[in-house]
Design an enzyme around this catalytic site. Structure first.
Site, PDB file in Angstrom:
ATOM      1  N   ASN A 219       0.864  -1.185   0.000  1.00 33.39           N
ATOM      2  CA  ASN A 219       0.000   0.000   0.000  1.00 33.39           C
ATOM      3  C   ASN A 219       0.892   1.223   0.000  1.00 33.39           C
ATOM      4  O   ASN A 219       1.369   1.676   1.042  1.00 33.39           O
ATOM      5  CB  ASN A 219      -0.914  -0.015   1.225  1.00 33.39           C
ATOM      6  CG  ASN A 219      -1.898  -1.160   1.160  1.00 33.39           C
ATOM      7  OD1 ASN A 219      -2.879  -1.106   0.437  1.00 33.39           O
ATOM      8  ND2 ASN A 219      -1.582  -2.241   1.882  1.00 33.39           N
ATOM      9  N   GLU A 220       1.114   1.747  -1.187  1.00 34.35           N
ATOM     10  CA  GLU A 220       2.043   2.854  -1.365  1.00 34.35           C
ATOM     11  C   GLU A 220       1.355   4.177  -1.011  1.00 34.35           C
ATOM     12  O   GLU A 220       0.136   4.216  -0.846  1.00 34.35           O
ATOM     13  CB  GLU A 220       2.518   2.880  -2.833  1.00 34.35           C
ATOM     14  CG  GLU A 220       3.277   1.641  -3.274  1.00 34.35           C
ATOM     15  CD  GLU A 220       4.704   1.560  -2.717  1.00 34.35           C
ATOM     16  OE1 GLU A 220       5.041   2.311  -1.783  1.00 34.35           O
ATOM     17  OE2 GLU A 220       5.477   0.719  -3.202  1.00 34.35           O
ATOM     18  N   PRO A 221       2.138   5.275  -0.912  1.00 31.29           N
ATOM     19  CA  PRO A 221       1.543   6.582  -0.638  1.00 31.29           C
ATOM     20  C   PRO A 221       0.345   6.841  -1.554  1.00 31.29           C
ATOM     21  O   PRO A 221       0.393   6.545  -2.754  1.00 31.29           O
ATOM     22  CB  PRO A 221       2.691   7.552  -0.930  1.00 31.29           C
ATOM     23  CG  PRO A 221       3.912   6.763  -0.574  1.00 31.29           C
ATOM     24  CD  PRO A 221       3.608   5.351  -0.988  1.00 31.29           C
TER      25      PRO A 221
END
Ligand code: F6R
Length: 641
Positions: free
Chosen positions: A164-166
């Site tokens: 879950n990236e920025p």
């Protein structure tokens, strides 16, 4: 609106979620493994299943090792365990070397008695059309198992949990995502180049993770310290997805000392508690105060101290002007243009000894270009000032040469032999073999021995050119090409005995009064740390029988990636603008690393640009503290062994 949980402890008042800090990752991992084992056993006694959410990456490896040990030595059974892995690259074949299926099999599942039907890992082989249904089913399966009992997490340097990236939403579920550039750069080592790292992954969402009854996020070493600080002390924000964990009542961060080092209670403890004010802490605090207020040290006032958590120091050891002068002088004394000591000078306040006037020095360079990148100015100066300077290139660095460069050198060898009228059949055969090997080479596949040799020789030639440019005679240039470097690629748990032996022999032949070694243990290659341990072992063993070792000082420099903090620096060697230029030319000798190196780390700039930026930053920091304004400074710290 969310209110942060009540924190009654003054020391941790900046921390917005529970944090436990351990001396090292082994202790921490054992504790986490114990918690998992206890859960499994408790569930077994009730005839229930234990549902684990698992992570991959380097972080959980020791937890898995300990679980395997508990299985082998203490009969821990996994027959009632169901697992769901966080994520998988996409696209990714299950049997690929880099797949998380391979990772989990090698690091856990192959060594325990889990029922394979209970193992779930997102499927990297699905078609895009099948993706949505798969993700939905993954979520449903977790729910059908009554949710995850424990979810293990690592944290990426983007602040990602799972993948879950920025930008990820707090209520996100399992889905296909695009990896952040930094994440792909961090993974490039496993894939042999960033461009070979998949751009996508399937990951559980933040919402999925949140449903776990217990969430344990682990992080080790200084490389993670900055992002851990943001996750623990920062505002909740989609920019750092791990900050969402502050909203959970079931989360705990488990850190080693390195990963915790930037938390307020460790980095600037005077802001949260009374301190025992020893010299090192005073130096750190005064420099911090000057930098925070953007003021020279000698202009710091009583009020500045009082307003920034340093009233205790001012009261105990003030007046503050005396403290300022004391620290200013200490930093002043780190500066020397004589890294080998200044002959016939009073050396009581200098970083190095005046005697002997001509020193035997050896610079150890983990990769063939670390010497000039990290301490090229000092290296040149030592040679200019007439010391007997040696350089030892510890590893061949053969993994960091592009395939087409290797071909180019062999083409040259063929053309040259031909021009001499020699038979080139054998060389041409070898060349063709190399070409076909490269055509079918898989991501991160090790090169053949022959290709490794060629790549190593390319780097050897460059290293020799760099050292000659710095002023060394050929007899003082030692290309060690330590055996561990090649062995590490094919074997786990390598031994370093022959590397240590080889290093002891070199040291014994030179009997140096000064050793320079790369001391950046957070280097992404890990090779620097191994190289340092080899030197330290060699010196420690020699010390037992050899008198010269007692007079040998070990100086650390930092590799291409980081610099010492100002308060850590014990020797600061200023460079003139001309010296900066000479250093640049020495770095240019490493042609295979120019323009676009195979392993750029997380900085896209060329090595010489980074080196110049770093040394000018140190010079600016000294200037900002009110010391002299130099063009550039190379920094060193002593290491007692
Ligand atoms: C792995 C995962 C990632 C890693 C993170 C840290 O399944 O989802 O979030 O936990 O990238 O990676 P390491 O542990 O290799 O530093």
């Amino acid at each position: 609106m969310y209110m942060s949980r009540l924190n009654l402890l003054e020391e941790t008042r900046f921390e917005k979620l529970p944090v436990k800090v351990f001396a090292n990752q082994l202790e921490a991992s054992k504790m986490v493994a114990r918690r998992i084992a206890d859960l499994i056993i408790a569930k077994q006694s009730k005839g229930e299943k234990a549902v684990l959410g698992l992570a991959t990456g380097v972080t959980p490896i020791n937890v898995y090792k300990e679980l395997i040990r508990l299985h082998r030595e203490e009969d821990l059974s996994f027959h009632n365990v169901i697992t769901f892995n966080l994520d998988e690259y996409y696209p990714m074949k299950a049997d690929a070397e880099q797949s998380y299926v391979t990772f989990m099999n090698e690091n856990l599942f192959n060594h325990i008695d889990i029922d394979r039907a209970n193992v779930h890992i997102p499927d990297g082989t699905l078609s895009r059309e099948a993706m949505e249904a798969f993700c939905l089913t993954y979520e449903q399966k977790i729910t059908a198992c009554n949710g995850l009992d424990i979810q293990l997490l690592g944290i990426g340097r983007t602040g990602h949990i799972g993948f879950n990236e920025p930008g990820s939403a707090p209520n996100s579920g399992t889905r296909l995502v695009t990896l952040a550039d930094l994440t792909r750069r961090d993974a490039s080592r496993d894939f042999g180049g960033k461009e070979k790292v998949p751009t996508k992954a399937i990951t559980m969402g933040i919402g999925t993770i949140f449903k776990a009854k217990e969430i344990i996020l682990m992080a080790w070493n200084e490389k993670k310290a900055a992002i851990v600080k943001k996750a623990v002390e920062g505002e909740i924000s989609a920019d750092v997805p791990a900050t969402y964990l502050q909203l959970s009542d079931n989360v705990e961060f488990i850190l080693d000392a390195g990963a915790a080092s930037e938390l307020t209670r460790f980095n600037t403890p005077w802001l949260v508690k009374d301190c025992i004010w020893k010299e090192a802490m005073i130096k750190k605090a005064v420099i911090w105060l000057a930098q925070t207020l953007n003021k020279p040290i000698l202009k710091l006032t009583e009020e500045d101290y009082n307003n920034h958590g340093m009233a205790q120091l001012a009261t105990e050891q003030g007046p503050v002007y005396n403290i300022n002068i004391h620290i200013f002088n200490k930093i002043q004394h780190t500066i020397t243009g004589w890294p080998g000591g200044k002959p016939n000078a009073d050396d009581s306040q200098r970083p190095e000894r005046a005697e002997p006037a001509v020193k035997r020095s050896i610079v150890f360079s983990p990769h063939p270009d670390d010497d000039v990148i990290s301490m090229g100015g000092t290296f040149i100066r030592l040679a200019d000032q007439g010391h007997d300077v040696h350089v030892a290139y510890q590893t061949s660095g053969n993994t960091a040469v592009w395939d087409d460069d290797a071909l180019r050198y062999v083409e040259f060898a063929i053309d040259f032999s031909r021009s001499e009228g020699k038979d080139t059949t054998e060389l041409e055969n070898q060349y063709q073999q190399m070409r076909s090997f490269f055509e079918t080479k898989l991501p991160n596949q090790a090169d053949t021995v022959q290709i490794r040799t060629i790549k190593g020789l390319i780097r050897k030639g460059e290293a020799i050119a760099g050292a000659r440019f710095a002023g060394l005679p050929d007899s003082n240039i030692h290309f060690q090409s330590l055996p561990f470097y090649d062995r590490q690629k094919t074997q786990k748990n390598v031994s370093f005995e022959d590397d240590i032996e080889q290093t002891m022999q070199l040291l014994q032949a030179i009997k140096p009064q000064q050793v320079f070694a790369a001391g950046d243990f957070a280097d992404p290659h890990g090779t620097h740390k191994v190289c340092f341990d080899i030197i330290q072992q060699a010196l420690t063993r020699l010390k037992e029988t050899e008198d010269w070792v007692a007079d040998c000082w070990l100086w650390l420099y930092r590799g291409a990636w980081h610099e010492f903090a100002i308060h850590e620096i014990e020797m600061a060697v200023p460079l003139s603008p001309q010296e900066v230029e000479r250093k640049r030319l020495a770095i240019f000798k490493h042609q295979s690393q120019k323009d676009l190196p195979v392993f750029p780390g997380d900085d896209a700039r060329e090595f010489w640009v980074r080196a110049e930026h770093r040394t000018s930053e140190t010079a600016k920091a000294y200037d900002g503290l009110g010391l002299a304004n130099y063009e550039a400074i190379e920094a060193f710290k002593r290491w007692e062994f």
